[in-house]
Design a protein around this motif. Structure first.
Motif, PDB file in Angstrom:
ATOM      1  N   ALA A   1       0.850  -1.191   0.000  1.00  0.00           N
ATOM      2  CA  ALA A   1       0.000   0.000   0.000  1.00  0.00           C
ATOM      3  C   ALA A   1       0.885   1.239   0.000  1.00  0.00           C
ATOM      4  CB  ALA A   1      -0.927   0.008   1.202  1.00  0.00           C
ATOM      5  N   ALA A   2       0.411   2.239  -0.684  1.00  0.00           N
ATOM      6  CA  ALA A   2       1.148   3.508  -0.737  1.00  0.00           C
ATOM      7  C   ALA A   2       1.161   4.127   0.657  1.00  0.00           C
ATOM      8  CB  ALA A   2       0.482   4.456  -1.725  1.00  0.00           C
ATOM      9  N   SER A   3       2.226   4.806   0.988  1.00  0.00           N
ATOM     10  CA  SER A   3       2.293   5.412   2.307  1.00  0.00           C
ATOM     11  C   SER A   3       1.186   6.450   2.428  1.00  0.00           C
ATOM     12  CB  SER A   3       3.654   6.063   2.525  1.00  0.00           C
ATOM     13  OG  SER A   3       3.848   7.099   1.600  1.00  0.00           O
ATOM     14  N   GLY A   4       0.542   6.466   3.589  1.00  0.00           N
ATOM     15  CA  GLY A   4      -0.540   7.403   3.813  1.00  0.00           C
ATOM     16  C   GLY A   4      -1.865   6.943   3.229  1.00  0.00           C
ATOM     17  N   GLY A   5      -1.877   5.819   2.532  1.00  0.00           N
ATOM     18  CA  GLY A   5      -3.123   5.318   1.956  1.00  0.00           C
ATOM     19  C   GLY A   5      -3.903   4.503   2.971  1.00  0.00           C
ATOM     20  N   PRO A   6      -5.065   4.017   2.559  1.00  0.00           N
ATOM     21  CA  PRO A   6      -5.889   3.229   3.464  1.00  0.00           C
ATOM     22  C   PRO A   6      -5.173   1.971   3.950  1.00  0.00           C
ATOM     23  CG  PRO A   6      -7.134   3.896   1.521  1.00  0.00           C
ATOM     24  CD  PRO A   6      -5.702   4.255   1.269  1.00  0.00           C
ATOM     25  N   ALA A   7      -5.391   1.633   5.213  1.00  0.00           N
ATOM     26  CA  ALA A   7      -4.856   0.389   5.772  1.00  0.00           C
ATOM     27  C   ALA A   7      -5.825  -0.727   5.434  1.00  0.00           C
ATOM     28  CB  ALA A   7      -4.703   0.531   7.282  1.00  0.00           C
ATOM     29  N   LEU A   8      -5.306  -1.794   4.868  1.00  0.00           N
ATOM     30  CA  LEU A   8      -6.151  -2.909   4.466  1.00  0.00           C
ATOM     31  C   LEU A   8      -5.945  -4.086   5.405  1.00  0.00           C
ATOM     32  CD1 LEU A   8      -5.532  -2.758   0.615  1.00  0.00           C
ATOM     33  CD2 LEU A   8      -7.383  -1.721   1.933  1.00  0.00           C
ATOM     34  N   PRO A   9      -7.012  -4.848   5.679  1.00  0.00           N
ATOM     35  CA  PRO A   9      -6.861  -6.008   6.549  1.00  0.00           C
ATOM     36  C   PRO A   9      -5.963  -7.064   5.917  1.00  0.00           C
ATOM     37  CG  PRO A   9      -9.139  -5.786   5.772  1.00  0.00           C
ATOM     38  CD  PRO A   9      -8.373  -4.639   5.227  1.00  0.00           C
ATOM     39  N   GLU A  10      -5.299  -7.828   6.767  1.00  0.00           N
ATOM     40  CA  GLU A  10      -4.472  -8.927   6.270  1.00  0.00           C
ATOM     41  C   GLU A  10      -5.328  -9.905   5.487  1.00  0.00           C
ATOM     42  OE1 GLU A  10      -1.136  -9.756   6.524  1.00  0.00           O
ATOM     43  OE2 GLU A  10      -0.901  -7.693   7.211  1.00  0.00           O
ATOM     44  N   GLY A  11      -4.775 -10.439   4.409  1.00  0.00           N
ATOM     45  CA  GLY A  11      -5.456 -11.490   3.675  1.00  0.00           C
ATOM     46  C   GLY A  11      -6.562 -11.024   2.751  1.00  0.00           C
ATOM     47  N   LEU A  12      -6.756  -9.715   2.638  1.00  0.00           N
ATOM     48  CA  LEU A  12      -7.775  -9.210   1.722  1.00  0.00           C
ATOM     49  C   LEU A  12      -7.329  -9.519   0.298  1.00  0.00           C
ATOM     50  CD1 LEU A  12     -10.441  -7.588   1.783  1.00  0.00           C
ATOM     51  CD2 LEU A  12      -9.067  -5.550   1.389  1.00  0.00           C
ATOM     52  N   ALA A  13      -8.177 -10.196  -0.469  1.00  0.00           N
ATOM     53  CA  ALA A  13      -7.782 -10.611  -1.812  1.00  0.00           C
ATOM     54  C   ALA A  13      -8.936 -10.399  -2.779  1.00  0.00           C
ATOM     55  CB  ALA A  13      -7.361 -12.074  -1.808  1.00  0.00           C
ATOM     56  N   ALA A  14      -8.591 -10.245  -4.048  1.00  0.00           N
ATOM     57  CA  ALA A  14      -9.590 -10.050  -5.099  1.00  0.00           C
ATOM     58  C   ALA A  14      -9.135 -10.792  -6.344  1.00  0.00           C
ATOM     59  CB  ALA A  14      -9.747  -8.560  -5.401  1.00  0.00           C
ATOM     60  N   ASP A  15     -10.098 -11.153  -7.211  1.00  0.00           N
ATOM     61  CA  ASP A  15      -9.745 -11.759  -8.499  1.00  0.00           C
ATOM     62  C   ASP A  15      -8.873 -10.792  -9.299  1.00  0.00           C
ATOM     63  OD1 ASP A  15     -11.337 -14.043  -7.980  1.00  0.00           O
ATOM     64  OD2 ASP A  15     -13.113 -13.010  -8.740  1.00  0.00           O
ATOM     65  N   ILE A  16      -9.236  -9.506  -9.237  1.00  0.00           N
ATOM     66  CA  ILE A  16      -8.489  -8.462  -9.951  1.00  0.00           C
ATOM     67  C   ILE A  16      -8.136  -7.384  -8.932  1.00  0.00           C
ATOM     68  CG2 ILE A  16      -8.557  -6.769 -11.818  1.00  0.00           C
ATOM     69  CD1 ILE A  16     -10.790  -8.594 -13.054  1.00  0.00           C
ATOM     70  N   ASP A  17      -6.853  -7.309  -8.558  1.00  0.00           N
ATOM     71  CA  ASP A  17      -6.388  -6.349  -7.551  1.00  0.00           C
ATOM     72  C   ASP A  17      -5.674  -5.201  -8.252  1.00  0.00           C
ATOM     73  OD1 ASP A  17      -5.296  -4.903  -5.503  1.00  0.00           O
ATOM     74  OD2 ASP A  17      -4.191  -6.588  -4.617  1.00  0.00           O
ATOM     75  N   LEU A  18      -6.409  -4.127  -8.464  1.00  0.00           N
ATOM     76  CA  LEU A  18      -5.823  -2.973  -9.155  1.00  0.00           C
ATOM     77  C   LEU A  18      -4.990  -2.097  -8.231  1.00  0.00           C
ATOM     78  CD1 LEU A  18      -8.775  -1.942 -11.498  1.00  0.00           C
ATOM     79  CD2 LEU A  18      -6.860  -3.468 -11.948  1.00  0.00           C
ATOM     80  N   THR A  19      -5.001  -2.398  -6.917  1.00  0.00           N
ATOM     81  CA  THR A  19      -4.178  -1.603  -6.002  1.00  0.00           C
ATOM     82  C   THR A  19      -2.705  -1.896  -6.219  1.00  0.00           C
ATOM     83  OG1 THR A  19      -4.261  -3.220  -4.195  1.00  0.00           O
ATOM     84  CG2 THR A  19      -6.011  -1.555  -4.259  1.00  0.00           C
ATOM     85  N   ALA A  20      -2.407  -3.044  -6.848  1.00  0.00           N
ATOM     86  CA  ALA A  20      -1.020  -3.410  -7.115  1.00  0.00           C
ATOM     87  C   ALA A  20      -0.518  -2.811  -8.434  1.00  0.00           C
ATOM     88  CB  ALA A  20      -0.890  -4.937  -7.162  1.00  0.00           C
ATOM     89  N   PHE A  21      -1.421  -2.198  -9.208  1.00  0.00           N
ATOM     90  CA  PHE A  21      -1.073  -1.636 -10.511  1.00  0.00           C
ATOM     91  C   PHE A  21      -0.580  -0.195 -10.363  1.00  0.00           C
ATOM     92  CE2 PHE A  21      -3.710  -4.189 -13.765  1.00  0.00           C
ATOM     93  CZ  PHE A  21      -3.683  -5.327 -13.000  1.00  0.00           C
ATOM     94  N   SER A  22       0.188   0.265 -11.332  1.00  0.00           N
ATOM     95  CA  SER A  22       0.502   1.696 -11.398  1.00  0.00           C
ATOM     96  C   SER A  22      -0.786   2.453 -11.699  1.00  0.00           C
ATOM     97  CB  SER A  22       1.520   1.959 -12.509  1.00  0.00           C
ATOM     98  OG  SER A  22       0.895   1.796 -13.786  1.00  0.00           O
ATOM     99  N   ASP A  23      -0.798   3.761 -11.470  1.00  0.00           N
ATOM    100  CA  ASP A  23      -1.987   4.565 -11.754  1.00  0.00           C
ATOM    101  C   ASP A  23      -2.428   4.399 -13.202  1.00  0.00           C
ATOM    102  OD1 ASP A  23      -1.931   5.495  -9.163  1.00  0.00           O
ATOM    103  OD2 ASP A  23      -1.101   7.452  -9.674  1.00  0.00           O
ATOM    104  N   THR A  24      -1.492   4.449 -14.126  1.00  0.00           N
ATOM    105  CA  THR A  24      -1.825   4.358 -15.542  1.00  0.00           C
ATOM    106  C   THR A  24      -2.381   2.984 -15.887  1.00  0.00           C
ATOM    107  OG1 THR A  24      -0.198   6.041 -16.104  1.00  0.00           O
ATOM    108  CG2 THR A  24      -0.906   4.586 -17.888  1.00  0.00           C
ATOM    109  N   ALA A  25      -1.793   1.921 -15.333  1.00  0.00           N
ATOM    110  CA  ALA A  25      -2.283   0.570 -15.603  1.00  0.00           C
ATOM    111  C   ALA A  25      -3.670   0.363 -15.001  1.00  0.00           C
ATOM    112  CB  ALA A  25      -1.295  -0.467 -15.076  1.00  0.00           C
ATOM    113  N   ALA A  26      -3.906   0.890 -13.800  1.00  0.00           N
ATOM    114  CA  ALA A  26      -5.225   0.764 -13.169  1.00  0.00           C
ATOM    115  C   ALA A  26      -6.274   1.507 -13.997  1.00  0.00           C
ATOM    116  CB  ALA A  26      -5.183   1.301 -11.735  1.00  0.00           C
TER     117      ALA A  26
END
Length: 126
Positions: A1-26
């Motif tokens: 997670a980006a610094s200062g961004g939302p804190a996410l619970p451990e183990g949170l998963a998705a079929d498509i996780d756009l939080t791992a993408f660059s801004d342009t890719a997302a």
């Protein structure tokens, strides 16, 4: 997670996780979801962006969206979402333009003027 961004619970998963993408890719992937929604129907999607709320033009209440910008900040896409459970706006929602992460099930619906994409049974993190 980006610094200062939302804190996410451990183990949170998705079929498509756009939080791992660059801004342009997302941004590009959200654009693709809107162009080819049938490829994403029923998948769990997680994305990071900016909270937006609008009065619903077709009914009472509000529409909630996560605004995703490309890397240059010139182009945006919005993904509508509907939170799981009962929530009241504005009390149960973040401040407008706050950075959020939303995760929900991708689906589409028809409304006056076309087909719209939304994340249902969504959870919101700030």
């Amino acid at each position: 997670a980006a610094s200062g961004g939302p804190a996410l619970p451990e183990g949170l998963a998705a079929d498509i996780d756009l939080t791992a993408f660059s801004d342009t890719a997302a941004y590009a992937e959200v654009s693709r979801m809107q162009a080819y929604p049938e490829e994403y129907e029923g998948k769990t999607v997680m994305l990071r962006g900016t909270f937006r709320a609008f009065e619903n033009p077709d009914a009472d209440g509000y529409l909630f969206r996560c605004l995703v910008q490309d890397g240059t900040g010139c182009c945006t896409r919005e993904m509508e979402f509907v939170l799981k459970g009962d929530h009241v706006y504005p009390q149960d929602y973040p401040k407008l333009n706050r950075e959020i992460v939303v995760i929900g099930t991708f689906t589409t619906y028809d409304r006056t003027g076309g087909r719209f994409c939304t994340l249902t049974d969504a959870e919101l993190y700030t």
